[in-house]
Structures are given as structure tokens and as C-alpha cells.
Scaffold this motif. Structure first.
Motif, PDB file in Angstrom:
ATOM      1  N   PHE A 197      46.400  47.429 -41.773  1.00  0.00           N
ATOM      2  CA  PHE A 197      47.111  46.669 -43.034  1.00  0.00           C
ATOM      3  C   PHE A 197      48.473  46.544 -42.826  1.00  0.00           C
ATOM      4  O   PHE A 197      49.326  45.588 -42.761  1.00  0.00           O
ATOM      5  N   PHE A 198      49.081  47.828 -42.224  1.00  0.00           N
ATOM      6  CA  PHE A 198      50.407  47.811 -42.144  1.00  0.00           C
ATOM      7  C   PHE A 198      50.804  47.259 -41.008  1.00  0.00           C
ATOM      8  O   PHE A 198      52.089  46.549 -40.971  1.00  0.00           O
ATOM      9  N   TYR A 199      50.217  47.113 -39.921  1.00  0.00           N
ATOM     10  CA  TYR A 199      50.749  46.792 -38.611  1.00  0.00           C
ATOM     11  C   TYR A 199      50.416  45.394 -38.142  1.00  0.00           C
ATOM     12  O   TYR A 199      51.189  44.661 -37.580  1.00  0.00           O
ATOM     13  N   ILE A 200      49.344  44.860 -38.662  1.00  0.00           N
ATOM     14  CA  ILE A 200      48.845  43.498 -38.351  1.00  0.00           C
ATOM     15  C   ILE A 200      49.677  42.411 -38.813  1.00  0.00           C
ATOM     16  O   ILE A 200      50.122  42.319 -40.022  1.00  0.00           O
ATOM     17  N   ASP A 201      49.963  41.305 -38.077  1.00  0.00           N
ATOM     18  CA  ASP A 201      50.565  40.254 -38.523  1.00  0.00           C
ATOM     19  C   ASP A 201      49.631  39.363 -39.253  1.00  0.00           C
ATOM     20  O   ASP A 201      48.414  39.136 -38.857  1.00  0.00           O
ATOM     21  N   VAL A 202      50.317  38.607 -40.273  1.00  0.00           N
ATOM     22  CA  VAL A 202      49.437  38.039 -41.379  1.00  0.00           C
ATOM     23  C   VAL A 202      48.542  37.020 -40.761  1.00  0.00           C
ATOM     24  O   VAL A 202      47.462  36.433 -41.279  1.00  0.00           O
ATOM     25  N   HIS A 203      49.150  36.141 -39.855  1.00  0.00           N
ATOM     26  CA  HIS A 203      48.559  35.275 -39.089  1.00  0.00           C
ATOM     27  C   HIS A 203      47.104  35.712 -37.959  1.00  0.00           C
ATOM     28  O   HIS A 203      46.392  34.774 -37.690  1.00  0.00           O
ATOM     29  N   ARG A 204      47.359  36.886 -37.894  1.00  0.00           N
ATOM     30  CA  ARG A 204      46.065  37.290 -37.062  1.00  0.00           C
ATOM     31  C   ARG A 204      45.101  37.991 -37.916  1.00  0.00           C
ATOM     32  O   ARG A 204      44.033  38.345 -37.341  1.00  0.00           O
ATOM     33  N   ILE A 205      45.179  37.928 -39.344  1.00  0.00           N
ATOM     34  CA  ILE A 205      44.201  38.613 -40.170  1.00  0.00           C
ATOM     35  C   ILE A 205      42.876  37.804 -40.188  1.00  0.00           C
ATOM     36  O   ILE A 205      43.054  36.538 -40.672  1.00  0.00           O
TER      37      ILE A 205
END
Length: 249
Positions: A197-205
Motif C-alpha cells: 500500500f505504501f509503495y505501489i503507484d495508484v495506477h498499478r493497483i
């Protein structure tokens, strides 16, 4: 000179009989306050843009303090969110947390994009509880209270079995558990999700499937962490907790 900005309404407040003060989080300028004169009147052309969670373009006259809204064009009203009290409560939580930890006119296009994408996903029916946990994790950096989640906060080990320590503000590996007997004994999946949750880019979720047990661990850890370090109290959180009690009863 008249100006224009893209933004999302975080909250509204009545001012006088017919006016509304908007708190808008904008892509270009961060958080801003705008006066929408006459917006409470049924015939007002500002009425539709002056609602919570509305995403659109705001045309305004600048001022030393509050801006004056001249016109607005709605891009998305997040209708599903606005028509469902549960989804409204989750969206209110996002909005209130963003409002509490940001200051006026501090530009952060990434934060705008994150907030917009999460609202959109909630509106489309994705798991709102998981999405607000993701937002909470990412907002620790904005609030200046980021925990240590990439290694053991005590010895620095990056491999092993980890629990979460509120007192030490981060993960403790199994070699260091004894320094905090009150640590949260969380599952490995919860550890991975906090990091993701901290490191992932929002577009890759993508769509995240989370068990009820993992959701509870995330909520317990993050609620305790914010209570200990953020110094904020959210009305929307209390309402969500009350709704959970109603569901249990």
C-alpha cells in the motif's frame, strides 16, 4: 484576473442564508477555500458544483483570503457514492483525512490523483474499506508520521517474520519482538499489504481481495498508529465505527 482550476470538493459549509463556502482540493494549487454566492438557491448555476465529492473545473476570482467562485463545470459527481450512505461515509473519511493533514495552497498533483482515483474506485464498487486503508498508509508520509515498514525498526533486518510496534513506529522482526510486548501480532499477508500500500503507484493497483481477518488487522494497526502519532480526530471514523456496531447488532 479570473482563474481556473481542476478540483474536488472536500467539504461544504453554509454561510448566511444562501451562500456556501467550499473547501476544494485542486490539482494545480492544493487545498483552497472558495465562496459560492447564492449556491443554496434552487436556481443557482453554482448549485451542482457546490456539493461534496464533486469533481470538476472551478472558475474563480482570486483574493487575499477566500476566492469567489464564478462558475463551475462538473466532470463527475460520483453518483453511486452520493446515493449510498455507506459509500458516502467512506468518501467522507477520505475527504476529512485529506483535509486534516494538508495545509492551504500546498501543491501536490500526486495526492490529487490518488484521492481522485480512490473516489472513482469506490464509486465503481470496489472494496471501500480496503481503499481507505491504502489511503491511510500513503497519508502517513504526508502527515510526517511514516512508519518503518521496509525493515525491522530495531535491528534493520529485511527478512524474517514481522509484527508491528506502535511504540517503536514500525515493524519488529522475530529477533526483536521482546522489546515491545504490546506489539500487534499480524499475519504475513498484513505485513505485505502494508508495504504494498505504501509503495505501489495508484495506477498499478488492481482489485485486491482481502479477508475479514486481514481487514481487521489493518484497521487496528492503522487506527492505533494514527491515534498515537497524528493528533487528529475524524468525525467520519466515528460514524463508520458506529455503523459497524449497527451491523453487528
Amino acid at each position: 484576473m479570473i482563474q481556473k482550476t481542476e478540483g474536488i470538493v472536500l467539504r461544504t459549509a453554509s454561510y448566511g442564508e444562501s451562500n456556501v463556502v467550499l473547501t476544494v482540493y485542486t490539482r494545480e494549487h492544493g487545498k483552497m477555500a472558495m465562496m459560492a454566492k447564492g449556491a443554496k438557491k434552487p436556481s443557482s448555476r453554482l448549485r451542482s458544483i457546490s456539493q461534496p465529492f464533486v469533481y470538476g473545473t472551478f472558475v474563480y476570482y482570486p483574493g487575499k483570503g477566500m476566492r469567489t467562485l464564478s462558475q463551475g463545470d462538473v466532470t463527475d459527481s460520483f453518483r453511486s457514492v452520493r446515493e449510498d450512505i455507506v459509500l458516502t461515509s467512506y468518501a467522507s473519511y477520505l475527504s476529512e483525512l485529506l483535509d486534516k493533514v494538508t495545509v492551504d495552497q500546498e501543491r501536490n498533483p500526486y495526492l490529487f490523483e490518488l484521492f481522485w482515483q480512490l473516489l472513482r474506485r469506490i464509486d465503481e464498487g470496489e472494496d471501500a474499506e480496503v481503499l481507505i486503508r491504502l489511503f491511510e498508509v500513503k497519508m502517513t508520509a504526508v502527515a510526517g508520521i511514516q512508519p518503518v515498514i521496509d525493515r525491522c525498526v530495531n535491528c534493520g533486518r529485511q527478512e524474517g517474520t514481522f509484527h508491528f510496534s506502535i511504540r517503536e513506529a514500525g515493524f519488529l522482526c522475530h529477533h526483536c519482538w521482546e522489546i515491545d510486548p504490546y506489539r500487534f501480532r499480524i499475519q504475513p499477508k498484513t505485513v505485505r499489504l502494508l508495504r504494498t500500500f505504501f509503495y505501489i503507484d495508484v495506477h498499478r493497483i488492481g482489485s485486491v481481495s482481502v479477508s475479514a481477518e486481514t481487514k481487521k488487522e489493518l484497521k487496528d494497526v492503522l487506527n492505533s498508529y494514527y491515534d498515537s502519532y497524528a493528533g487528529i480526530h475524524l468525525k467520519a471514523r466515528r460514524f463508520l465505527e458506529q455503523m459497524e456496531k449497527w451491523n453487528v447488532e
